[in-house]
Design an enzyme around this catalytic site. Structure first.
Site, PDB file in Angstrom:
ATOM      1  N   ALA A   1      -6.643  -3.610  -4.309  1.00  0.00           N
ATOM      2  CA  ALA A   1      -6.091  -4.957  -4.195  1.00  0.00           C
ATOM      3  C   ALA A   1      -6.755  -5.783  -3.102  1.00  0.00           C
ATOM      4  CB  ALA A   1      -4.592  -4.854  -3.919  1.00  0.00           C
TER       5      ALA A   1
ATOM      6  N   ASN B   1      -1.020   0.973  -0.404  1.00  0.00           N
ATOM      7  CA  ASN B   1      -2.364   1.484  -0.731  1.00  0.00           C
ATOM      8  C   ASN B   1      -3.438   0.709   0.018  1.00  0.00           C
ATOM      9  OD1 ASN B   1      -2.071   3.597  -2.957  1.00  0.00           O
ATOM     10  ND2 ASN B   1      -0.750   1.962  -3.689  1.00  0.00           N
TER      11      ASN B   1
ATOM     12  N   HIS C   1      -2.491 -10.114   1.299  1.00  0.00           N
ATOM     13  CA  HIS C   1      -3.111  -9.092   2.149  1.00  0.00           C
ATOM     14  C   HIS C   1      -3.980  -9.822   3.173  1.00  0.00           C
ATOM     15  CE1 HIS C   1      -1.722  -6.191  -0.765  1.00  0.00           C
ATOM     16  NE2 HIS C   1      -2.340  -6.843  -1.723  1.00  0.00           N
TER      17      HIS C   1
END
Ligand SMILES: NC(=O)c1ccc[n+]([C@@H]2O[C@H](COP(=O)([O-])OP(=O)(O)OC[C@H]3O[C@@H](n4cnc5c(N)ncnc54)[C@H](O)[C@@H]3O)[C@@H](O)[C@H]2O)c1
Length: 270
Positions: free
Chosen positions: A127, A193, A223
């Site tokens: 991601a 993750n 993120h």
């Protein structure tokens, strides 16, 4: 390519939808109770993907399909149960559930299995982005990496965030975790993750600092991370759409796996 998948959830099914090149074979390892439904979908919406389509419920069945590449997209239990044997059997594995590597013993076992089997454990960027630069800077040492992961409250449902926050009632951003990447990946296996990926590429699980936030106004899964090294400094902010099939999973993760596959079969890799 003879492609095998472990798991047939959100990432696996979106991946098959996005694969345009016909495959020589596709095999999927699922739990026994999911076998009939998986077979029906493979023979229905994915029928054109490959003439050879197999559903397996154990490792021996998957090995019989002789895959060139295995994509694990099931979760930490499946990583432990299947990936060491696959690597030892000489099969390259793309590991999507990267947070599983926060378990030091498992990380060591997978590394040894890949070495013994002359196979490769492939860790996709997933991601997040900028992993190429982070992994390059890591070689020079003295890296400082801080990561902040922000998702809408319901993406944190079923996690320890519920112990400190009333997720449904939240009206403003609320942090609920501050700690190392190892702790984040261990406590939030389906949500952290990215923290594990940054740790593995850069400063390691103990030195990578992580903050996790639930934000009712978040436009998606965000993120953000900052890197400081003697060679370069950079920061990154990625606003990802959540997957339609799983709000915890940023949809670009699927495209990162797709890139790994294309890079293996196309004439040019980037
Ligand atoms: N690397 C990254 O950046 C990143 C980003 C998002 C998600 N992920 C991870 O990818 C994995 C898959 O995500 P998803 O959104 O597809 O989840 P999902 O829950 O939609 O799908 C997972 C599927 O795997 C199956 N499964 C679980 N254990 C299994 C086992 N032992 N054997 C066979 N099947 C099994 C489940 O039944 C489910 O169908 C998760 O571990 C998730 O944490 C990684």
């Amino acid at each position: 390519m003879r492609l095998a998948l472990i798991g047939f959830g959100n990432i696996a099914t979106t991946l098959l939808t996005q694969l345009d090149a016909p495959l020589d074979a596709v095999s999927v390892l699922v739990r026994p109770d999911a076998a009939d439904a998986t077979r029906a979908r493979l023979d229905g919406e994915f029928v054109k993907l490959s003439a050879e389509r197999t559903v397996c419920t154990d490792l021996a069945g998957l090995l019989l399909t002789k895959p060139d590449l295995v994509v694990e997209c099931a979760g930490h239990t499946a990583v432990k149960a299947f990936v060491p044997d696959l690597l030892e059997a000489g099969l390259d594995v793309i590991l999507v559930s990267i947070g599983a590597l926060a378990d030091e013993a498992l990380h060591g076992a997978l590394t040894d299995a890949a070495r013994d089997g002359n196979a490769r454990l492939i860790l996709p960027a997933g991601a997040v982005g900028g992993i190429d630069l982070l992994a390059s800077l890591g070689a020079a040492g003295d890296l400082q990496v801080t990561y902040r992961g922000t998702k809408p409250p319901m993406a944190w449902a079923g996690t320890p965030a519920e112990e400190t926050l009333d997720l449904e009632a939240l009206s403003e951003p609320a942090g609920f975790f501050n700690g190392t990447a190892r702790q984040a990946a261990t406590d939030f296996p389906k949500n952290a993750n990215v923290a594990a990926t940054l740790a593995l590429a850069g400063a390691g699980f103990e030195a990578t600092q992580v903050e996790l936030i639930a934000d009712p106004q978040a436009p998606g899964n965000i993120h953000e991370y900052q890197v400081s090294s003697p060679l370069a400094r950079y920061s990154m902010r990625i606003e990802n759409l959540p997957s339609a099939g799983n709000a915890k999973t940023s949809v670009s993760t699927v495209y990162s796996v797709l890139r790994e596959i294309r890079n293996r079969i196309g004439p040019v890799a980037i």
